[in-house]
Design a protein around this motif. Structure first.
Motif, short mmCIF file in Angstrom:
data_model
loop_
_atom_site.label_atom_id
_atom_site.label_comp_id
_atom_site.label_asym_id
_atom_site.label_seq_id
_atom_site.Cartn_x
_atom_site.Cartn_y
_atom_site.Cartn_z
N MET A 191 71.39 47.47 53.61
CA MET A 191 71.01 48.56 53.04
C MET A 191 69.86 49.22 54.10
SD MET A 191 68.57 47.46 49.73
CE MET A 191 68.68 48.83 49.10
N THR A 192 69.63 50.45 53.51
CA THR A 192 68.33 50.93 54.35
C THR A 192 66.89 50.86 53.56
OG1 THR A 192 68.82 53.09 53.40
CG2 THR A 192 69.88 52.64 55.62
N PRO A 193 65.80 50.89 53.84
CA PRO A 193 64.51 50.82 53.32
C PRO A 193 64.30 52.06 52.74
CG PRO A 193 64.06 51.02 55.58
CD PRO A 193 65.51 51.13 55.53
N ASN A 194 64.98 52.61 51.51
CA ASN A 194 64.84 53.75 50.82
C ASN A 194 64.42 53.38 49.43
OD1 ASN A 194 67.14 53.20 49.86
ND2 ASN A 194 68.43 54.53 50.75
N GLY A 195 64.43 54.55 48.55
CA GLY A 195 64.30 54.22 47.22
C GLY A 195 65.13 53.41 46.53
N ALA A 196 66.26 53.02 46.75
CA ALA A 196 66.90 51.89 46.34
C ALA A 196 66.19 50.51 46.26
CB ALA A 196 68.28 51.97 46.79
N MET A 197 65.81 50.31 47.73
CA MET A 197 65.17 49.22 48.01
C MET A 197 63.84 49.01 46.99
SD MET A 197 63.83 47.58 51.69
CE MET A 197 61.98 48.48 51.37
N LEU A 204 55.53 51.58 62.43
CA LEU A 204 56.58 52.83 61.43
C LEU A 204 57.56 51.42 60.79
CD1 LEU A 204 57.54 55.19 60.32
CD2 LEU A 204 59.09 55.27 62.17
N ILE A 205 58.14 50.47 61.80
CA ILE A 205 59.27 49.80 61.27
C ILE A 205 58.88 48.75 60.02
CG2 ILE A 205 61.09 48.18 61.55
CD1 ILE A 205 61.38 51.08 62.62
N TYR A 206 57.58 48.12 60.29
CA TYR A 206 56.73 46.99 59.57
C TYR A 206 56.67 47.77 58.09
CZ TYR A 206 54.02 43.60 57.31
OH TYR A 206 53.69 42.92 56.40
N GLU A 207 56.16 49.23 58.27
CA GLU A 207 55.62 49.81 57.00
C GLU A 207 56.91 50.02 56.22
OE1 GLU A 207 54.74 54.59 55.89
OE2 GLU A 207 53.76 53.54 57.79
N ARG A 208 58.04 50.44 56.76
CA ARG A 208 59.44 50.53 55.93
C ARG A 208 59.72 49.36 55.30
NH1 ARG A 208 58.81 54.97 54.59
NH2 ARG A 208 60.99 54.90 53.88
N ARG A 268 66.23 55.33 76.59
CA ARG A 268 65.50 56.45 75.88
C ARG A 268 64.79 56.36 74.62
NH1 ARG A 268 69.44 61.59 77.91
NH2 ARG A 268 68.93 61.35 80.03
N GLY A 269 65.85 55.74 73.69
CA GLY A 269 65.67 55.65 72.25
C GLY A 269 64.37 54.56 72.01
N ALA A 270 64.40 53.42 73.05
CA ALA A 270 63.37 52.45 72.75
C ALA A 270 61.98 52.97 73.49
CB ALA A 270 63.35 51.22 73.73
N GLN A 271 61.98 53.97 74.28
CA GLN A 271 60.84 54.68 74.93
C GLN A 271 60.08 55.55 73.85
OE1 GLN A 271 62.64 56.04 78.54
NE2 GLN A 271 61.82 54.67 79.68
N ALA A 272 61.05 56.42 73.15
CA ALA A 272 60.68 57.16 72.19
C ALA A 272 60.19 56.45 71.07
CB ALA A 272 61.89 58.02 71.78
N LEU A 273 60.52 55.49 70.43
CA LEU A 273 60.10 54.55 69.59
C LEU A 273 58.84 54.08 69.88
CD1 LEU A 273 60.70 53.20 66.69
CD2 LEU A 273 61.71 51.60 67.88
N ALA A 274 58.58 53.73 71.11
CA ALA A 274 57.39 53.22 71.40
C ALA A 274 55.94 54.12 71.78
CB ALA A 274 57.46 52.15 72.54
N THR A 275 56.62 55.46 71.71
CA THR A 275 55.64 56.49 72.12
C THR A 275 54.85 56.77 70.83
OG1 THR A 275 57.03 57.34 73.89
CG2 THR A 275 55.22 58.81 73.01
N PRO A 276 53.59 56.76 70.76
CA PRO A 276 52.49 57.11 69.63
C PRO A 276 53.24 58.68 69.33
CG PRO A 276 51.34 56.03 71.27
CD PRO A 276 52.47 56.39 71.86
N GLY A 277 53.25 58.75 67.85
CA GLY A 277 53.53 59.91 67.34
C GLY A 277 54.83 60.76 67.52
N VAL A 278 55.84 59.80 68.18
CA VAL A 278 57.18 60.39 68.24
C VAL A 278 57.95 60.20 67.19
CG1 VAL A 278 59.10 60.41 69.70
CG2 VAL A 278 56.80 60.78 70.69
N ALA A 279 57.87 58.78 66.69
CA ALA A 279 58.68 58.32 65.58
C ALA A 279 58.47 58.74 64.16
CB ALA A 279 58.75 56.82 65.72
N VAL A 280 59.23 59.13 63.51
CA VAL A 280 59.19 59.57 62.12
C VAL A 280 60.21 58.80 61.30
CG1 VAL A 280 57.99 61.83 62.51
CG2 VAL A 280 60.49 61.70 62.12
N ALA A 281 60.17 58.79 59.91
CA ALA A 281 61.11 58.28 59.23
C ALA A 281 62.21 59.45 58.82
CB ALA A 281 60.63 57.78 57.82
#
Length: 407
Positions: free
Chosen positions: A83-89, A117-121, A352-365
């Motif tokens: 699943m995804t870590p949303n309301g159902a989870m 961000l991922i650990y929080e989810r 590109r994705g890994a760099q964006a995920l690792a850049t502070p302030g760029v990743a959002v849910a």
């Protein structure tokens, strides 16, 4: 043989037998070509470690949740649910249905290995209740390099450049944007526009905090204007088309671009294409870069069967194996959830994705991760209503979005 030796032999035999009987009954919905390959990576690794894999596939996400819920209520829960870590989870976790993975987390050091961000989810009230299989972003654009080369355009860096490219492509008699007919595909285009215009800070204000003042910002009207504009470039076969069928018309050079999460990359790879050669990728252009993270996870229902509990432990360690994460990412198009894996072998899009995920302030849910299930469904319905009703104005669209998100 002494009595002590005999006892130790019996204990060892029992432990070996128990280890061999590690069973995982997995309720899941990865059915496209790339998704199936990714699930097979996990299944094959699990079986290689001595586990017994029972595959319980469903047609889609909603069917998976319905099937898993029915089995849980019926007293025969699956070992793991995709699943995804949303309301159902959150609902399952707060209902005491999901197993806490804190013991494994602490023993294996998983918290330190995940992006915050991922650990929080994957955490609810301090308990780790899910394990990430990989991280996607839903605000990518995929393109056919042959069409870009023929028309003489480069990757756009602004929304205006994106639509200028679409005009040039349409002028060369190609479909500029491949769009499918599934409602969630339409929502992704709208959220791409909002993210591009507002950036991560604004996104968090309206999607996470659901701030009333932010929801009044006129940029939402502009986002709906751009959302409507996309429909001017879509082919007549869009209605009812699945996301992977839509990716295929970019692969086969019928269309130039597709707004889609990076699971689309897996379809290009399954077709034998190479990132940076036959196809390219870029995150939705903006002067406020964003990475709208979508996390695929396994959750583990509370279960009484010893073999399945042992199977859950083995599956958990398999999923979080750094080498398995990289292998899953390679075939599915995702980015490893762990930040301590070797990224040197990733392709240009994954890098590109890994760099964006690792850049502070760029990743959002993303909306799927940020919103409760009912609100996400309402948002999808709202986007589809606007997309299919050409008489609905951008102002009316922005008002409808506010009605869904306002507290």
């Amino acid at each position: 043989m002494t009595a002590k030796t005999m006892l130790l032999s019996c204990v060892f035999a029992a432990t070996a037998t128990h280890s061999f009987a590690q069973v995982a009954d997995v309720q899941q919905y990865w059915t496209s070509a790339s998704e199936s390959k990714a699930m097979n990576v996990i299944a094959d690794a699990f079986k290689a470690k001595g586990g017994t894999w029972i595959d319980s596939p469903s047609a889609d996400y909603d069917s998976t949740i319905a099937a898993a819920t029915s089995r849980i209520v019926g007293g025969e829960p699956p070992s793991a649910v995709l699943m995804t870590p949303n309301g159902a989870m959150l609902d399952l976790a707060e209902g005491g249905i999901l197993r806490s993975l804190n013991d494994l987390r602490d023993a294996e050091g998983w918290q330190a290995s995940l992006a915050p961000l991922i650990y929080e989810r994957v955490t609810v009230d301090g308990d780790m209740v899910a394990l990430p299989l990989g991280v996607h972003a839903d605000n990518w654009i995929w393109y056919n390099t042959a069409i870009f080369d023929e028309v003489g355009i480069e990757e756009p860096t602004t929304i205006d450049e994106l639509f200028a490219a679409a005009d040039a492509i349409q002028g060369a008699s190609y479909t500029a944007f491949a769009v499918g007919g599934e409602p969630w595909q339409e929502l992704y285009i709208l959220t791409d526009m909002i993210l591009s215009l507002g950036g991560p800070a604004y996104w968090n204000e309206i999607m996470v905090e659901r701030d009333d003042a932010a929801l009044q910002d006129p940029l939402l009207v502009t986002a709906f204007e751009y959302f409507r504009k996309v429909s001017d470039y879509v082919d007549a076969g869009s209605t009812g088309r699945s996301w992977n069928q839509t990716t295929n018309i970019v692969i086969t050079q019928e269309a130039a671009m597709q707004f889609m999460g990076d699971w689309a990359k897996g379809e290009f790879l399954a077709a034998g294409q190479t990132p940076g050669k036959e196809f390219g990728c870029f995150l939705m252009p903006s002067d406020k870069p964003a990475y709208a993270a979508v996390t695929d996870v396994f959750v583990f229902p509370e279960i009484d069967d010893d073999e399945q509990i042992a199977g859950q432990d083995l599956l958990a360690r398999t999923v979080m194996d750094p080498e398995i994460e990289v292998q899953v990412a390679a075939v599915k198009g995702s980015v490893p959830a762990r930040t301590d894996v070797d990224l040197s072998g990733l392709d240009i899009c994954a890098t590109r994705g890994a760099q964006a995920l690792a850049t502070p302030g760029v990743a959002v849910a993303s909306t799927y991760d940020a919103l409760p299930g009912d609100l996400n469904g309402q948002l999808i319905d709202m986007a589809t209503q606007f997309w299919t009703d050409p008489d609905m104005t951008a102002e009316e669209g922005a008002a409808a979005l506010r009605d869904v998100l306002a507290d």
